[in-house]
Design a protein around this motif. Sequence first.
Motif, PDB file in Angstrom:
ATOM      1  N   ILE A  75      69.442  14.010 -26.214  1.00  0.00           N
ATOM      2  CA  ILE A  75      70.473  15.045 -26.357  1.00  0.00           C
ATOM      3  C   ILE A  75      71.564  14.575 -27.319  1.00  0.00           C
ATOM      4  CG2 ILE A  75      72.334  16.229 -25.111  1.00  0.00           C
ATOM      5  CD1 ILE A  75      70.360  16.459 -22.727  1.00  0.00           C
ATOM      6  N   GLU A  76      71.978  13.327 -27.174  1.00  0.00           N
ATOM      7  CA  GLU A  76      73.014  12.783 -28.065  1.00  0.00           C
ATOM      8  C   GLU A  76      72.533  12.794 -29.521  1.00  0.00           C
ATOM      9  OE1 GLU A  76      76.620  11.492 -29.261  1.00  0.00           O
ATOM     10  OE2 GLU A  76      76.057  12.166 -27.249  1.00  0.00           O
ATOM     11  N   LYS A  77      71.286  12.407 -29.715  1.00  0.00           N
ATOM     12  CA  LYS A  77      70.713  12.389 -31.069  1.00  0.00           C
ATOM     13  C   LYS A  77      70.679  13.807 -31.654  1.00  0.00           C
ATOM     14  CE  LYS A  77      66.245  11.432 -32.925  1.00  0.00           C
ATOM     15  NZ  LYS A  77      64.946  10.798 -32.706  1.00  0.00           N
ATOM     16  N   GLN A  78      70.293  14.775 -30.842  1.00  0.00           N
ATOM     17  CA  GLN A  78      70.239  16.167 -31.306  1.00  0.00           C
ATOM     18  C   GLN A  78      71.644  16.676 -31.652  1.00  0.00           C
ATOM     19  OE1 GLN A  78      67.367  17.982 -31.894  1.00  0.00           O
ATOM     20  NE2 GLN A  78      66.483  15.969 -31.507  1.00  0.00           N
ATOM     21  N   ARG A  79      72.611  16.319 -30.840  1.00  0.00           N
ATOM     22  CA  ARG A  79      73.993  16.745 -31.112  1.00  0.00           C
ATOM     23  C   ARG A  79      74.525  16.124 -32.400  1.00  0.00           C
ATOM     24  NH1 ARG A  79      76.266  16.550 -24.901  1.00  0.00           N
ATOM     25  NH2 ARG A  79      75.554  18.644 -24.365  1.00  0.00           N
ATOM     26  N   LEU A  80      74.196  14.852 -32.642  1.00  0.00           N
ATOM     27  CA  LEU A  80      74.619  14.186 -33.877  1.00  0.00           C
ATOM     28  C   LEU A  80      73.971  14.833 -35.096  1.00  0.00           C
ATOM     29  CD1 LEU A  80      74.641  10.393 -32.884  1.00  0.00           C
ATOM     30  CD2 LEU A  80      76.610  11.827 -33.471  1.00  0.00           C
ATOM     31  N   GLN A  81      72.689  15.171 -34.977  1.00  0.00           N
ATOM     32  CA  GLN A  81      71.985  15.804 -36.094  1.00  0.00           C
ATOM     33  C   GLN A  81      72.573  17.176 -36.411  1.00  0.00           C
ATOM     34  OE1 GLN A  81      67.830  15.893 -35.052  1.00  0.00           O
ATOM     35  NE2 GLN A  81      67.475  13.770 -35.693  1.00  0.00           N
ATOM     36  N   GLN A  82      73.004  17.888 -35.372  1.00  0.00           N
ATOM     37  CA  GLN A  82      73.549  19.226 -35.586  1.00  0.00           C
ATOM     38  C   GLN A  82      75.062  19.203 -35.802  1.00  0.00           C
ATOM     39  OE1 GLN A  82      72.080  21.937 -32.619  1.00  0.00           O
ATOM     40  NE2 GLN A  82      69.994  21.175 -32.810  1.00  0.00           N
ATOM     41  N   GLY A  83      75.678  18.028 -35.590  1.00  0.00           N
ATOM     42  CA  GLY A  83      77.108  17.889 -35.842  1.00  0.00           C
ATOM     43  C   GLY A  83      77.989  18.633 -34.864  1.00  0.00           C
ATOM     44  N   ASP A  84      77.507  18.845 -33.654  1.00  0.00           N
ATOM     45  CA  ASP A  84      78.285  19.585 -32.650  1.00  0.00           C
ATOM     46  C   ASP A  84      78.108  18.919 -31.288  1.00  0.00           C
ATOM     47  OD1 ASP A  84      79.603  21.376 -31.037  1.00  0.00           O
ATOM     48  OD2 ASP A  84      78.477  23.130 -31.709  1.00  0.00           O
ATOM     49  N   ASP A  85      79.181  18.329 -30.762  1.00  0.00           N
ATOM     50  CA  ASP A  85      79.112  17.635 -29.470  1.00  0.00           C
ATOM     51  C   ASP A  85      79.106  18.582 -28.278  1.00  0.00           C
ATOM     52  OD1 ASP A  85      79.077  15.228 -30.730  1.00  0.00           O
ATOM     53  OD2 ASP A  85      81.144  14.672 -30.222  1.00  0.00           O
ATOM     54  N   SER A  86      79.354  19.848 -28.498  1.00  0.00           N
ATOM     55  CA  SER A  86      79.477  20.777 -27.370  1.00  0.00           C
ATOM     56  C   SER A  86      78.217  21.621 -27.140  1.00  0.00           C
ATOM     57  CB  SER A  86      80.676  21.691 -27.588  1.00  0.00           C
ATOM     58  OG  SER A  86      80.468  22.473 -28.750  1.00  0.00           O
TER      59      SER A  86
END
Length: 147
Positions: A75-86
Amino acid sequence: MAAIRRFSSQLIRDKSYVSSAHPKSHINLIANAVPQDESDSEKNYRKLFEENQLWNHNYWQDNNTRFLKEKAEFIEKQRLQQGDDSIAFSQEDLIPFYKEFLDKNYNKHIEYNREWYRRQFKLLIPAFQAYLASKKRSLKRFFPSSR
């Protein structure tokens, strides 16, 4: 097991208890009653059962801990790739992770299943011996020998 062993030894002797699901392994642990006049075969079966339960608990605790850690990393990796922590992820969004986790751990799960069956079959004869010892004790109580 420690959660179950909090009961007094008198309670454990009289009745079997089942715990609520363990928070990490999700296994309901069982503390079997220990009769005062427990036979050797009953004790042997109870000890084997407890060993199997602990082995099963440890396997699932490790597996579930690894699963949650890897899921959080995904999940953290996906959020970093999409640039959105929320970003919130639905079950459908996590399908690639589930598949990867299952594929990566396929052999571990197969080995677990084989070992689980081996351990269950290994319990059959001691369980039958313990059953016979229990029935023999019941019959002695019902038909006390006249001396």
